[in-house]
Design a protein around this motif. Structure first.
Motif, short mmCIF file in Angstrom:
data_model
loop_
_atom_site.label_atom_id
_atom_site.label_comp_id
_atom_site.label_asym_id
_atom_site.label_seq_id
_atom_site.Cartn_x
_atom_site.Cartn_y
_atom_site.Cartn_z
N ASP A 294 0.83 -1.20 0.00
CA ASP A 294 0.00 0.00 0.00
C ASP A 294 0.87 1.26 0.00
O ASP A 294 0.45 2.31 -0.49
N LEU A 295 2.07 1.13 0.55
CA LEU A 295 2.93 2.29 0.76
C LEU A 295 4.39 1.92 0.52
O LEU A 295 4.84 0.85 0.93
N ALA A 296 5.11 2.79 -0.18
CA ALA A 296 6.55 2.61 -0.40
C ALA A 296 7.29 3.85 0.09
O ALA A 296 6.85 4.97 -0.13
N ILE A 297 8.41 3.63 0.77
CA ILE A 297 9.24 4.72 1.27
C ILE A 297 10.67 4.45 0.83
O ILE A 297 11.19 3.35 1.05
N SER A 298 11.31 5.44 0.22
CA SER A 298 12.67 5.23 -0.27
C SER A 298 13.64 6.30 0.21
O SER A 298 13.63 7.42 -0.29
N PRO A 299 14.51 5.96 1.18
CA PRO A 299 15.58 6.87 1.57
C PRO A 299 16.65 6.94 0.48
O PRO A 299 17.43 7.90 0.43
N HIS A 300 16.68 5.90 -0.38
CA HIS A 300 17.68 5.85 -1.45
C HIS A 300 17.21 6.74 -2.61
O HIS A 300 16.06 6.68 -3.04
N ARG A 301 18.13 7.56 -3.11
CA ARG A 301 17.74 8.59 -4.08
C ARG A 301 18.09 8.22 -5.52
O ARG A 301 18.26 9.09 -6.37
N SER A 302 18.16 6.93 -5.80
CA SER A 302 18.52 6.50 -7.15
C SER A 302 17.34 6.54 -8.11
O SER A 302 16.17 6.48 -7.69
N ALA B 95 6.05 -1.03 -9.87
CA ALA B 95 5.45 -2.07 -9.02
C ALA B 95 4.00 -1.73 -8.66
O ALA B 95 3.33 -2.50 -7.97
N ARG B 96 3.55 -0.56 -9.13
CA ARG B 96 2.16 -0.11 -8.96
C ARG B 96 1.76 0.05 -7.49
O ARG B 96 0.65 -0.31 -7.09
N ILE B 97 2.68 0.57 -6.72
CA ILE B 97 2.39 0.85 -5.31
C ILE B 97 1.66 2.19 -5.25
O ILE B 97 2.19 3.20 -5.74
N PRO B 98 0.47 2.24 -4.72
CA PRO B 98 -0.36 3.46 -4.83
C PRO B 98 0.23 4.70 -4.17
O PRO B 98 0.11 5.80 -4.69
N GLU B 99 0.88 4.54 -3.01
CA GLU B 99 1.48 5.71 -2.35
C GLU B 99 2.99 5.51 -2.24
O GLU B 99 3.45 4.50 -1.68
N ARG B 100 3.75 6.48 -2.76
CA ARG B 100 5.21 6.35 -2.81
C ARG B 100 5.84 7.65 -2.31
O ARG B 100 5.56 8.73 -2.84
N ILE B 101 6.71 7.52 -1.32
CA ILE B 101 7.33 8.69 -0.70
C ILE B 101 8.84 8.63 -0.89
O ILE B 101 9.47 7.60 -0.61
N GLY B 102 9.42 9.72 -1.37
CA GLY B 102 10.86 9.79 -1.57
C GLY B 102 11.35 11.22 -1.41
O GLY B 102 10.56 12.14 -1.13
N PHE B 103 12.65 11.43 -1.62
CA PHE B 103 13.22 12.77 -1.51
C PHE B 103 13.07 13.53 -2.82
O PHE B 103 13.10 12.94 -3.91
N ASP B 104 12.95 14.85 -2.70
CA ASP B 104 12.77 15.68 -3.89
C ASP B 104 14.02 15.72 -4.78
O ASP B 104 13.95 16.05 -5.95
N SER B 105 15.18 15.34 -4.22
CA SER B 105 16.42 15.33 -5.01
C SER B 105 16.71 13.97 -5.63
O SER B 105 17.75 13.78 -6.27
N ALA B 106 15.80 13.02 -5.45
CA ALA B 106 16.00 11.68 -6.01
C ALA B 106 15.88 11.72 -7.53
O ALA B 106 15.19 12.57 -8.10
N GLY B 107 16.57 10.80 -8.19
CA GLY B 107 16.41 10.67 -9.62
C GLY B 107 14.97 10.28 -9.93
O GLY B 107 14.40 9.42 -9.26
N PHE B 108 14.37 10.93 -10.95
CA PHE B 108 12.97 10.68 -11.32
C PHE B 108 12.03 10.89 -10.13
O PHE B 108 11.06 10.15 -9.93
N SER B 109 12.30 11.91 -9.34
CA SER B 109 11.48 12.16 -8.14
C SER B 109 10.02 12.43 -8.48
O SER B 109 9.14 12.27 -7.63
N PHE B 110 9.76 12.82 -9.74
CA PHE B 110 8.37 13.09 -10.16
C PHE B 110 7.51 11.83 -10.13
O PHE B 110 6.28 11.90 -10.22
N LEU B 111 8.15 10.65 -10.01
CA LEU B 111 7.40 9.40 -9.96
C LEU B 111 6.87 9.10 -8.55
O LEU B 111 6.10 8.16 -8.37
N TYR B 112 7.29 9.88 -7.57
CA TYR B 112 6.75 9.71 -6.22
C TYR B 112 5.43 10.46 -6.08
O TYR B 112 5.24 11.52 -6.69
#
Length: 279
Positions: free
Chosen positions: A77-85, A95-112
């Protein structure tokens, strides 16, 4: 609720992510937590009571699509990524995870679906990782845990003794680092080891296979080589945990052993070098 945390960075980074696992379980006690990590995750996260499933990802062996398939099957239901790749961002998206949280400086951060500012503003990496939880409606400061954790079973706890060591009778010294610019000088470590011996201490050198050459260079410059125990390249990761846990203290470059020591409340002297020379 099913939660995924993606952390495929270095060993020290994974240890610094353990407070995030604990905090997620505090916020969602009934959740099922899956962690994606590099192969050393098996040793680092062994016995961790907050993790329900570990997915090991070695990009030299495993395809990214295979990890995506595993996550799809889990249906988080939820994905959290400290890794910014970039890989973390698009894998969690695919993976079609509905809620995805990451850092704004991550690569392709627009996908979060939600992003959190990533700044080198003096805060500790643990706090930076924990800030990813702040955008959740369930977030509560009282449920946030801030200390790294490693869990040894009873047998592993006493592994240090097999190397002829007695609890709190020795000091560990970790001279290695994956980053050359993080290493203190050979001469500095050699003088330190001699000083410790002169003060009646028993220094124990620790490190991985990649640190053997550097450790040998240090020992060549010492005056008291026979009174120093060299365990560099001789310890498994779990044995390193035990040796660090039962030491009087650790002296180390800014590297993974520091975070191991903190996890076991072993006093630390941390030597900081310029990872980026311009700093």
């Amino acid at each position: 609720m099913k939660v995924v945390v993606w952390q495929t960075a270095f060993l020290g980074d994974l240890i610094l992510t353990t407070p995030l696992f604990h905090s997620i379980k505090n916020l969602f006690p009934e959740s099922r937590l899956t962690v994606v990590a590099k192969p050393f995750g098996r040793e680092v996260l062994k016995n961790n009571p907050y993790i329900d499933k570990l997915v090991l990802f070695d990009k030299k062996i495993h395809s990214t699509s295979s990890v995506i398939r595993i996550l799809k099957k889990e249906k988080p239901d939820l994905a959290i990524s400290p890794h910014r790749s970039h890989r973390a961002s698009y894998s969690l998206f695919l993976a079609r995870i509905p809620e995805r949280i990451g850092f704004d400086s991550a690569g392709f951060s627009f996908l979060y679906t939600k992003t959190v500012p990533h700044k080198f503003d003096g805060r500790h990496e643990i706090d930076r990782n924990l800030s990813l939880l702040s955008v959740l409606p369930q977030y509560s400061k009282e449920k946030i845990y801030r200390y790294p954790e490693l869990f040894l079973d009873r047998k592993e706890n006493w592994r240090f003794a097999k190397f002829g060591l007695w609890e709190k009778s020795y000091l560990t010294v970790a001279p290695g680092s994956k980053w050359n610019t993080k290493r203190w000088t050979v001469e500095g470590f050699a003088q330190l080891l001699d000083l410790l011996v002169e003060k009646g201490e028993l220094p124990v050198l620790i490190g991985g296979q990649e640190d053997i050459l550097y450790g040998n260079k240090i020992l060549e410059l010492t005056k008291n080589k026979a009174r120093i125990i060299n365990l560099i390249g001789r310890l498994s990761l779990r044995e390193s945990f035990s040796v660090i846990k039962h030491a009087k203290a650790l002296i180390s470059n800014d590297s993974a052993p520091v975070h191991m020591a903190v996890a076991f409340e072993t006093p630390v002297v941390d030597i900081y070098g310029p990872t980026v020379r311009e700093f």
